[in-house]
Design an enzyme around this catalytic site. Structure first.
Site, PDB file in Angstrom:
ATOM      1  N   LYS A  26     -32.842  17.040  93.692  1.00 36.66           N
ATOM      2  CA  LYS A  26     -32.789  17.788  94.956  1.00 36.66           C
ATOM      3  C   LYS A  26     -31.591  18.740  94.987  1.00 36.66           C
ATOM      4  O   LYS A  26     -31.727  19.921  95.305  1.00 36.66           O
ATOM      5  CB  LYS A  26     -32.739  16.824  96.160  1.00 36.66           C
ATOM      6  CG  LYS A  26     -33.940  15.876  96.226  1.00 36.66           C
ATOM      7  CD  LYS A  26     -33.877  14.946  97.425  1.00 36.66           C
ATOM      8  CE  LYS A  26     -32.715  13.984  97.441  1.00 36.66           C
ATOM      9  NZ  LYS A  26     -32.704  13.000  96.309  1.00 36.66           N
ATOM     10  N   ARG A  70     -33.816  10.834 106.125  1.00 36.55           N
ATOM     11  CA  ARG A  70     -33.995   9.751 105.164  1.00 36.55           C
ATOM     12  C   ARG A  70     -34.621   8.523 105.812  1.00 36.55           C
ATOM     13  O   ARG A  70     -34.851   7.533 105.123  1.00 36.55           O
ATOM     14  CB  ARG A  70     -32.628   9.365 104.617  1.00 36.55           C
ATOM     15  CG  ARG A  70     -32.421   9.665 103.128  1.00 36.55           C
ATOM     16  CD  ARG A  70     -31.044   9.155 102.808  1.00 36.55           C
ATOM     17  NE  ARG A  70     -30.688   9.068 101.442  1.00 36.55           N
ATOM     18  CZ  ARG A  70     -30.027  10.019 100.774  1.00 36.55           C
ATOM     19  NH1 ARG A  70     -29.774  11.176 101.319  1.00 36.55           N
ATOM     20  NH2 ARG A  70     -29.647   9.799  99.541  1.00 36.55           N
ATOM     21  N   ARG A  76     -25.082  11.514  85.595  1.00 35.14           N
ATOM     22  CA  ARG A  76     -24.682  12.613  86.501  1.00 35.14           C
ATOM     23  C   ARG A  76     -23.159  12.723  86.589  1.00 35.14           C
ATOM     24  O   ARG A  76     -22.442  11.724  86.628  1.00 35.14           O
ATOM     25  CB  ARG A  76     -25.255  12.364  87.900  1.00 35.14           C
ATOM     26  CG  ARG A  76     -24.754  13.380  88.930  1.00 35.14           C
ATOM     27  CD  ARG A  76     -25.642  13.451  90.142  1.00 35.14           C
ATOM     28  NE  ARG A  76     -25.685  12.215  90.921  1.00 35.14           N
ATOM     29  CZ  ARG A  76     -26.454  12.052  91.993  1.00 35.14           C
ATOM     30  NH1 ARG A  76     -27.246  13.021  92.411  1.00 35.14           N
ATOM     31  NH2 ARG A  76     -26.454  10.902  92.646  1.00 35.14           N
ATOM     32  N   ARG A 116     -19.779   9.650  90.228  1.00 36.76           N
ATOM     33  CA  ARG A 116     -19.819   9.043  91.559  1.00 36.76           C
ATOM     34  C   ARG A 116     -19.804   7.528  91.453  1.00 36.76           C
ATOM     35  O   ARG A 116     -20.483   6.955  90.613  1.00 36.76           O
ATOM     36  CB  ARG A 116     -21.070   9.507  92.313  1.00 36.76           C
ATOM     37  CG  ARG A 116     -20.859  10.799  93.071  1.00 36.76           C
ATOM     38  CD  ARG A 116     -22.154  11.404  93.569  1.00 36.76           C
ATOM     39  NE  ARG A 116     -23.001  10.467  94.305  1.00 36.76           N
ATOM     40  CZ  ARG A 116     -24.126  10.816  94.911  1.00 36.76           C
ATOM     41  NH1 ARG A 116     -24.542  12.081  94.888  1.00 36.76           N
ATOM     42  NH2 ARG A 116     -24.852   9.921  95.543  1.00 36.76           N
ATOM     43  N   ARG A 136     -30.063   1.682  95.422  1.00 41.47           N
ATOM     44  CA  ARG A 136     -30.458   2.913  96.120  1.00 41.47           C
ATOM     45  C   ARG A 136     -31.938   3.208  95.949  1.00 41.47           C
ATOM     46  O   ARG A 136     -32.579   3.733  96.854  1.00 41.47           O
ATOM     47  CB  ARG A 136     -29.609   4.090  95.630  1.00 41.47           C
ATOM     48  CG  ARG A 136     -28.187   4.043  96.197  1.00 41.47           C
ATOM     49  CD  ARG A 136     -27.200   4.810  95.365  1.00 41.47           C
ATOM     50  NE  ARG A 136     -27.494   6.214  95.278  1.00 41.47           N
ATOM     51  CZ  ARG A 136     -27.198   6.986  94.231  1.00 41.47           C
ATOM     52  NH1 ARG A 136     -26.597   6.473  93.176  1.00 41.47           N
ATOM     53  NH2 ARG A 136     -27.487   8.250  94.254  1.00 41.47           N
TER      54      ARG A 136
HETATM   55  P1  ADP Z   1     -28.571  11.263  96.131  1.00 42.64           P
HETATM   56  O1  ADP Z   1     -27.962  12.464  95.431  1.00 42.64           O
HETATM   57  O2  ADP Z   1     -28.600  10.064  95.265  1.00 42.64           O
HETATM   58  O3  ADP Z   1     -29.913  11.564  96.728  1.00 42.64           O
HETATM   59  P2  ADP Z   1     -26.859  11.639  98.457  1.00 42.64           P
HETATM   60  O4  ADP Z   1     -25.687  12.391  97.950  1.00 42.64           O
HETATM   61  O5  ADP Z   1     -27.893  12.409  99.184  1.00 42.64           O
HETATM   62  O6  ADP Z   1     -27.536  10.838  97.247  1.00 42.64           O
HETATM   63  O7  ADP Z   1     -26.374  10.437  99.374  1.00 42.64           O
HETATM   64  C1  ADP Z   1     -25.354   9.560  98.969  1.00 42.64           C
HETATM   65  C2  ADP Z   1     -25.181   8.466 100.018  1.00 42.64           C
HETATM   66  O8  ADP Z   1     -24.805   9.056 101.276  1.00 42.64           O
HETATM   67  C3  ADP Z   1     -26.438   7.661 100.328  1.00 42.64           C
HETATM   68  O9  ADP Z   1     -26.630   6.583  99.429  1.00 42.64           O
HETATM   69  C4  ADP Z   1     -26.136   7.180 101.755  1.00 42.64           C
HETATM   70  O10 ADP Z   1     -25.213   6.113 101.749  1.00 42.64           O
HETATM   71  C5  ADP Z   1     -25.442   8.388 102.362  1.00 42.64           C
HETATM   72  N1  ADP Z   1     -26.389   9.316 103.009  1.00 42.64           N
HETATM   73  C6  ADP Z   1     -26.631  10.609 102.661  1.00 42.64           C
HETATM   74  N2  ADP Z   1     -27.558  11.162 103.473  1.00 42.64           N
HETATM   75  C7  ADP Z   1     -27.906  10.189 104.367  1.00 42.64           C
HETATM   76  C8  ADP Z   1     -28.813  10.137 105.451  1.00 42.64           C
HETATM   77  N3  ADP Z   1     -29.580  11.190 105.800  1.00 42.64           N
HETATM   78  N4  ADP Z   1     -28.893   8.972 106.144  1.00 42.64           N
HETATM   79  C9  ADP Z   1     -28.138   7.908 105.824  1.00 42.64           C
HETATM   80  N5  ADP Z   1     -27.272   7.889 104.820  1.00 42.64           N
HETATM   81  C10 ADP Z   1     -27.142   9.020 104.081  1.00 42.64           C
HETATM   82  P1  ADP Z   2     -30.547  14.337  93.689  1.00 43.94           P
HETATM   83  O1  ADP Z   2     -29.795  15.361  94.495  1.00 43.94           O
HETATM   84  O2  ADP Z   2     -32.024  14.339  93.969  1.00 43.94           O
HETATM   85  O3  ADP Z   2     -29.966  12.951  93.764  1.00 43.94           O
HETATM   86  P2  ADP Z   2     -29.425  15.772  91.393  1.00 43.94           P
HETATM   87  O4  ADP Z   2     -29.836  17.172  91.626  1.00 43.94           O
HETATM   88  O5  ADP Z   2     -28.012  15.401  91.632  1.00 43.94           O
HETATM   89  O6  ADP Z   2     -30.436  14.757  92.157  1.00 43.94           O
HETATM   90  O7  ADP Z   2     -29.819  15.408  89.868  1.00 43.94           O
HETATM   91  C1  ADP Z   2     -29.493  14.139  89.317  1.00 43.94           C
HETATM   92  C2  ADP Z   2     -29.006  14.334  87.880  1.00 43.94           C
HETATM   93  O8  ADP Z   2     -30.090  14.749  87.055  1.00 43.94           O
HETATM   94  C3  ADP Z   2     -27.937  15.419  87.733  1.00 43.94           C
HETATM   95  O9  ADP Z   2     -27.046  14.978  86.743  1.00 43.94           O
HETATM   96  C4  ADP Z   2     -28.716  16.664  87.280  1.00 43.94           C
HETATM   97  O10 ADP Z   2     -27.926  17.501  86.449  1.00 43.94           O
HETATM   98  C5  ADP Z   2     -29.867  16.048  86.496  1.00 43.94           C
HETATM   99  N1  ADP Z   2     -31.135  16.775  86.662  1.00 43.94           N
HETATM  100  C6  ADP Z   2     -31.619  17.371  87.778  1.00 43.94           C
HETATM  101  N2  ADP Z   2     -32.852  17.896  87.570  1.00 43.94           N
HETATM  102  C7  ADP Z   2     -33.168  17.606  86.274  1.00 43.94           C
HETATM  103  C8  ADP Z   2     -34.309  17.877  85.450  1.00 43.94           C
HETATM  104  N3  ADP Z   2     -35.391  18.525  85.921  1.00 43.94           N
HETATM  105  N4  ADP Z   2     -34.273  17.423  84.165  1.00 43.94           N
HETATM  106  C9  ADP Z   2     -33.206  16.742  83.689  1.00 43.94           C
HETATM  107  N5  ADP Z   2     -32.094  16.462  84.418  1.00 43.94           N
HETATM  108  C10 ADP Z   2     -32.079  16.879  85.697  1.00 43.94           C
END
Ligand code: ADP
Ligand code: ADP
Ligand code: ZN
Length: 215
Positions: free
Chosen positions: A13, A88, A127, A160, A171
């Protein structure tokens, strides 16, 4: 234009949002980034959110919806925005439906990025994130030009706390229980489009772009 990116942790994302905002003039709203900044700065919000985040649990809805309410009224959102990691829970989605009419906006598209579970684990555990600008990298799939240094701002990259294998598994469970119900929620509203996120970063973006071009 208001776009929601939905999908499990590690789906890409944040990575795709970066590409979308480069091409389309949209503000980027990541509740995860906002919360991590609050934790780092030890604000009141950060102190309340920290333990939930470290354990891979969701931060309570009431804290998160206030962040989004305020963020949506900032000037850069006037042209539209891309929401990453919000809503979420179904309650957060209901809140969004209530708040959008107040600012004269509506959801144009919800993009669900789908990725196999093994691949999610591989992506999350590899990541790396810029400690200054928040941009994402991956040790294998998206390495920076210089090891552990951000291409965009020169900041240090870090792993992270919640990207450890144990917390990643938690998660993914939290996603299935609390966030996946949003798939049906938005399907019923005819707002959902699924994207095959198993492909490489540029191929996933092409699928997204072909949908956004038509909006
Ligand atoms: P990811 O990249 O794995 O999708 P995020 O960076 O979006 O993770 O979120 C990291 C953490 O921040 C989540 O595990 C949660 O604890 C918190 N968080 C982020 N967005 C939300 C939300 N919309 N509602 C509740 N908790 C959230
Ligand atoms: P999210 O925000 O959904 O948690 P991220 O955008 O942070 O996910 O991506 C998670 C990890 O995977 C990062 O280290 C990113 O560089 C890598 N990544 C994202 N998209 C791809 C893809 N299409 N193929 C391989 N690696 C990816
Ligand atoms: Zn950076």
């Amino acid at each position: 234009m208001l776009i929601i990116l939905l999908g499990p942790p590690g789906a890409g994302k944040g990575t795709e949002a970066e590409k979308i905002t480069q091409k389309y003039n949209l503000a980027y709203i990541s509740t995860g980034d906002i919360l991590r900044k609050a934790v780092k700065e030890e604000t009141q919000l950060g102190r309340k959110a920290r333990d939930y985040m470290d354990q891979g649990q969701l931060v309570p809805d009431n804290l998160v919806v206030e962040i989004v309410r305020e963020r949506l009224t900032e000037p850069d959102c006037a042209n539209g925005a891309i929401l990453d990691g919000f809503p979420r829970t179904v309650d957060q989605a209901i809140f969004l439906d209530q708040v959008l009419p107040e600012i004269g906006a509506e959801i144009d598209q919800v993009l669900l990025i789908e990725v196999e579970e093994n691949e999610l684990i591989e992506r999350l555990t590899g990541r790396r994130v810029c400690s200054d600008c928040g941009v994402n990298y991956h040790v294998k799939y998206k390495p920076p030009q210089v090891r552990n240094v951000c291409d965009q701002c020169g900041g240090d990259l870090y792993q992270r706390e919640d990207d450890s294998l144990k917390t990643v598994k938690e998660r993914l469970e939290v996603y299935k229980k609390q966030t996946e119900p949003l798939v049906d929620f938005y399907k019923e509203k005819k707002l959902l489009k699924a994207i095959d996120g198993n492909q490489d970063i540029d191929e996933v973006f092409e699928q997204i772009d072909s949908i956004l071009k038509q909006l």
